[in-house]
Design a protein around this motif. Sequence first.
Motif, PDB file in Angstrom:
ATOM      1  N   SER A   1       0.753  -1.363  -0.020  1.00 14.04           N
ATOM      2  CA  SER A   1      -0.040  -0.113   0.092  1.00 14.04           C
ATOM      3  C   SER A   1       0.760   1.250  -0.172  1.00 14.04           C
ATOM      4  N   MET A   2       2.257   1.168   0.355  1.00 15.70           N
ATOM      5  CA  MET A   2       3.009   2.323   0.628  1.00 15.70           C
ATOM      6  C   MET A   2       4.087   2.348  -0.372  1.00 15.70           C
ATOM      7  N   ILE A   3       4.718   3.357  -0.654  1.00 14.13           N
ATOM      8  CA  ILE A   3       5.945   3.473  -1.561  1.00 14.13           C
ATOM      9  C   ILE A   3       7.096   4.056  -0.560  1.00 14.13           C
ATOM     10  N   GLY A   4       8.436   3.464  -0.529  1.00 10.54           N
ATOM     11  CA  GLY A   4       9.325   3.682   0.000  1.00 10.54           C
ATOM     12  C   GLY A   4      10.378   4.249  -1.090  1.00 10.54           C
ATOM     13  N   ALA A   5      10.885   5.387  -0.995  1.00 14.76           N
ATOM     14  CA  ALA A   5      11.946   5.835  -2.067  1.00 14.76           C
ATOM     15  C   ALA A   5      12.578   7.100  -1.543  1.00 14.76           C
ATOM     16  N   TYR A   6      13.982   7.325  -2.268  1.00 18.52           N
ATOM     17  CA  TYR A   6      14.648   8.610  -1.798  1.00 18.52           C
ATOM     18  C   TYR A   6      13.924   9.774  -2.559  1.00 18.52           C
ATOM     19  N   GLY A   7      13.689  11.007  -1.990  1.00 17.84           N
ATOM     20  CA  GLY A   7      13.329  12.236  -2.736  1.00 17.84           C
ATOM     21  C   GLY A   7      11.793  12.399  -2.954  1.00 17.84           C
ATOM     22  N   GLN A   8      11.053  11.763  -2.328  1.00 18.12           N
ATOM     23  CA  GLN A   8       9.649  12.042  -2.324  1.00 18.12           C
ATOM     24  C   GLN A   8       9.193  13.452  -2.008  1.00 18.12           C
ATOM     25  N   ASP A   9       9.890  13.998  -1.078  1.00 21.03           N
ATOM     26  CA  ASP A   9       9.581  15.553  -0.847  1.00 21.03           C
ATOM     27  C   ASP A   9      10.666  16.156  -1.967  1.00 21.03           C
ATOM     28  N   ASP A  10      10.150  16.649  -2.946  1.00 19.40           N
ATOM     29  CA  ASP A  10       8.803  16.865  -3.392  1.00 19.40           C
ATOM     30  C   ASP A  10       8.576  16.252  -4.748  1.00 19.40           C
ATOM     31  N   ARG A  11       9.234  15.266  -5.045  1.00 25.24           N
ATOM     32  CA  ARG A  11       8.966  14.802  -6.454  1.00 25.24           C
ATOM     33  C   ARG A  11       7.658  14.206  -6.147  1.00 25.24           C
TER      34      ARG A  11
END
Length: 450
Positions: A241-251
Amino acid sequence: MQKESGWKKKSKEEHKLIFEFAEGYKKFLDEAKTEREASIYISERLRENGFSEDVSTEKVYKVFKEKSVVVFVKGEEPISSGMNILVSHIDTPRLDLKQNPLFEEVGLAMFRTHYYGGIKKYHWVAIPLAIHGVVVKVDGRKIRLRIGEEDGDPVFVIDDLLPHLSKKTLDEKKLSEAPEAEKLTVLCGSIPLVGVEKEAVKAGVLDILRNMYGIAEDDFVSAEIEVVPAFRAKDVGIDRSMIGAYGQDDRVCAYAMLEALLGLNKPTKCCLGIFADKEEIGSEGDTAIRSTFLFMFLYELMESMGIKPDDTLIKRALFSSKAISADVNGAVNPMYQEVHEKQNACYLGLGVCVEKFTGHGGKIGASEAHAEYIAEIRRIFDSKGIIWQTGELGKVDQGGGGTVAKYLAAYGMNIVDCGTPVLAMHSPFEITSKLDVFETFRAYLAFYNS
Ligand code: MN
Ligand code: MN
């Protein structure tokens, strides 16, 4: 004011749509880990979808110094009656290589770094790192580096001190001071170059850089090389249900905004999308939202419309506009609930978050949206069945933060912060909910079409 999971409000078919949308978003996260890569990705997608750099067309974009992008979609109403504006940012906290980065100690070659934006330094040790960036030669040739992303690529790492020996040096330090910024050096080689007496390992690294990329040591002076986590975006949770990643703020907001722009078809109002750089360090600099590039773009645009542009006309258009500062908000962390005032905080999985004001303390440095404008946003979102929530960043006097909202508010337009809730914000592996990502996209599309 019920706080109910957004997933419960979605049908089976909608769950499928949400998951499909997340796949495209994850690709963007993997391809665009720096502001340069994001601007290239965004302009390619725009081009593929009929947008052009020719300002006399209906769907226009301009890339500014490979670090920020402005997009315009012509509406039925003239630009003078105001635009619907969204602004997100495509820079992200990271480590930059210094201008003279390479050195050797105890037979190991390392790069010195200078961190960018609000990082927790301990996050960056002992994780696989990739190197992204450009080296510009004196003759203007641009060499692009992207090492550590493909299967089979080597990665880089910042050495941490073993627990057995870190008691005095690290463990007793305040968390905010450990490790020291100057100790964030990136391990990059250990084989000495044959025939070299002094600093032979450093010479070995330089030899590879010269042979593989045509880069000499003094070329680092005119380079921008960013060190970012080497891992890719992943589904989080057994239910994915979730996404883990670098740079989601603010991509995350940038991607939602891009998809909304691509989905526009003859909107009533002229629509503007700004993907800005340097938000993480205060929006200073020529590629940030406070730069004149926005005015230059609007000048060109008006000229192409046969309007003789001047400052007053542009200011009037901006004054009559309404805007969303498309930026993320910190979701309630289950293990640190005490930093949030839970009645007014935002939660993962409850939809896109509308934040009336940012700032710290007694709303210091805030751009606060007016009640009338929030009512308009409610009307827009509710008419499209957007799942949304409100959120204040932390308890009063707990801390705080700012966004670009105040810089556009200065033109006299209505603006409100509205974006995706994020867990572990500003860490190398930020967490979002796929549902919130999708609702962010839907909210932005509804706003553009309002
Ligand atoms: Mn942000
Ligand atoms: Mn940030």
